[in-house]
Write a protein that holds these residues in place. Sequence first.
Motif, short mmCIF file in Angstrom:
data_model
loop_
_atom_site.label_atom_id
_atom_site.label_comp_id
_atom_site.label_asym_id
_atom_site.label_seq_id
_atom_site.Cartn_x
_atom_site.Cartn_y
_atom_site.Cartn_z
N MET A 91 -23.01 42.96 88.36
CA MET A 91 -22.67 43.05 87.01
C MET A 91 -21.29 43.70 86.76
O MET A 91 -20.62 43.71 87.64
CB MET A 91 -23.89 44.34 86.44
CG MET A 91 -23.38 45.70 87.10
SD MET A 91 -24.70 46.98 86.41
CE MET A 91 -24.84 46.70 84.87
N ASP A 92 -20.92 43.12 85.53
CA ASP A 92 -19.69 43.05 85.27
C ASP A 92 -19.18 44.85 85.00
O ASP A 92 -20.22 45.72 84.76
CB ASP A 92 -19.33 42.74 83.86
CG ASP A 92 -19.27 41.23 83.95
OD1 ASP A 92 -19.33 40.60 85.05
OD2 ASP A 92 -19.11 40.38 83.18
N ALA A 93 -17.99 45.49 84.86
CA ALA A 93 -17.79 46.63 84.85
C ALA A 93 -17.49 47.24 83.27
O ALA A 93 -17.24 48.44 83.15
CB ALA A 93 -16.67 47.01 85.66
N ASP A 94 -17.27 46.31 82.54
CA ASP A 94 -16.89 46.46 81.19
C ASP A 94 -17.92 46.71 80.08
O ASP A 94 -17.76 46.78 78.98
CB ASP A 94 -16.17 45.26 80.55
CG ASP A 94 -17.00 44.11 80.74
OD1 ASP A 94 -18.21 44.16 81.05
OD2 ASP A 94 -16.31 42.77 80.37
N LEU A 95 -19.15 47.27 80.59
CA LEU A 95 -20.44 47.83 80.13
C LEU A 95 -20.86 46.82 79.14
O LEU A 95 -21.71 47.07 78.21
CB LEU A 95 -20.11 49.08 79.01
CG LEU A 95 -19.32 50.16 79.97
CD1 LEU A 95 -19.00 51.17 78.94
CD2 LEU A 95 -20.54 51.09 80.71
N GLN A 96 -20.87 45.56 79.31
CA GLN A 96 -21.33 44.21 78.72
C GLN A 96 -22.54 44.14 79.03
O GLN A 96 -23.57 43.62 78.60
CB GLN A 96 -20.41 43.02 79.06
CG GLN A 96 -19.75 42.43 77.50
CD GLN A 96 -18.91 41.28 77.99
OE1 GLN A 96 -18.12 41.41 78.91
NE2 GLN A 96 -19.21 40.14 77.27
N ASP A 97 -22.84 44.35 80.40
CA ASP A 97 -24.39 44.36 81.12
C ASP A 97 -24.87 45.80 81.13
O ASP A 97 -24.31 46.63 81.53
CB ASP A 97 -24.04 43.68 82.43
CG ASP A 97 -23.39 42.13 82.47
OD1 ASP A 97 -23.62 41.71 81.42
OD2 ASP A 97 -22.64 42.13 83.50
MG MG Z 1 -16.61 41.08 80.04
#
Ligand code: MG
Length: 187
Positions: A91-97
């Motif tokens: 998962m991405d780290a930017d809280l998008q997922d």
């Molecule tokens: Mg992103």
Amino acid sequence: MNLSIIIPLLNEEESLQELHNWIVSVMKSNNYSYEVIFIDDGSTDKSWDIIEQLSSENPNIKGIRFLRNYGKSQALHAGFAKAQGDVIITMDADLQDSPDEILAMEKLLLDGEFDLISGWKKERHDPLSKTIPTKLYNWMTRRVSGIYLNDFNCGLKCYKHDVVKAIEVQGEMHRYIPLLAKSAGFD
Ligand code: MG
Ligand code: UDP
């Protein structure tokens, strides 16, 4: 171990603590044994300090640090090499997922005849200039590959352990992991 959660990141100091807390609450409420592997892909902000802090407080948290930026594919590859879980989530780290989706993805993977489940960013808040090329890109990739995925770029994916250990990810290839899995004989 049930789950390895692999998170590549570049300069994500603002979201790491919140992402960690969110993942931990999902893991605890579902009684998972798990590890989170943060791969710091050459951050120049405080990301690595935060990862060290989190891992000193929580033994399930592991970190890999690149001393320069190699790109998301290399970061994923390093995470795959270290992962020990039966099921591997990226998962991405930017809280998008959302970590809330992990349970359903894992269930679908284990109950169905699937080797890989890919997330799909339903709500997009990006400018139209980003959305339209992505749609075109997804359509073209589907045409070429014959694999039906709504969003090849979504960072949230779920794999069986053996699939991850069989694939190589390089360059911009992280976008095509489903194709790599297919060519490695998992479909
Ligand atoms: Mg992103
Ligand atoms: N990322 C990375 N190395 C890079 C660029 C991005 O590890 O060189 C990470 C980033 O921190 C994030 C994920 O890869 O966790 C997806 O990146 P981004 O949000 O920029 O991609 P997008 O959401 O546009 O697909």
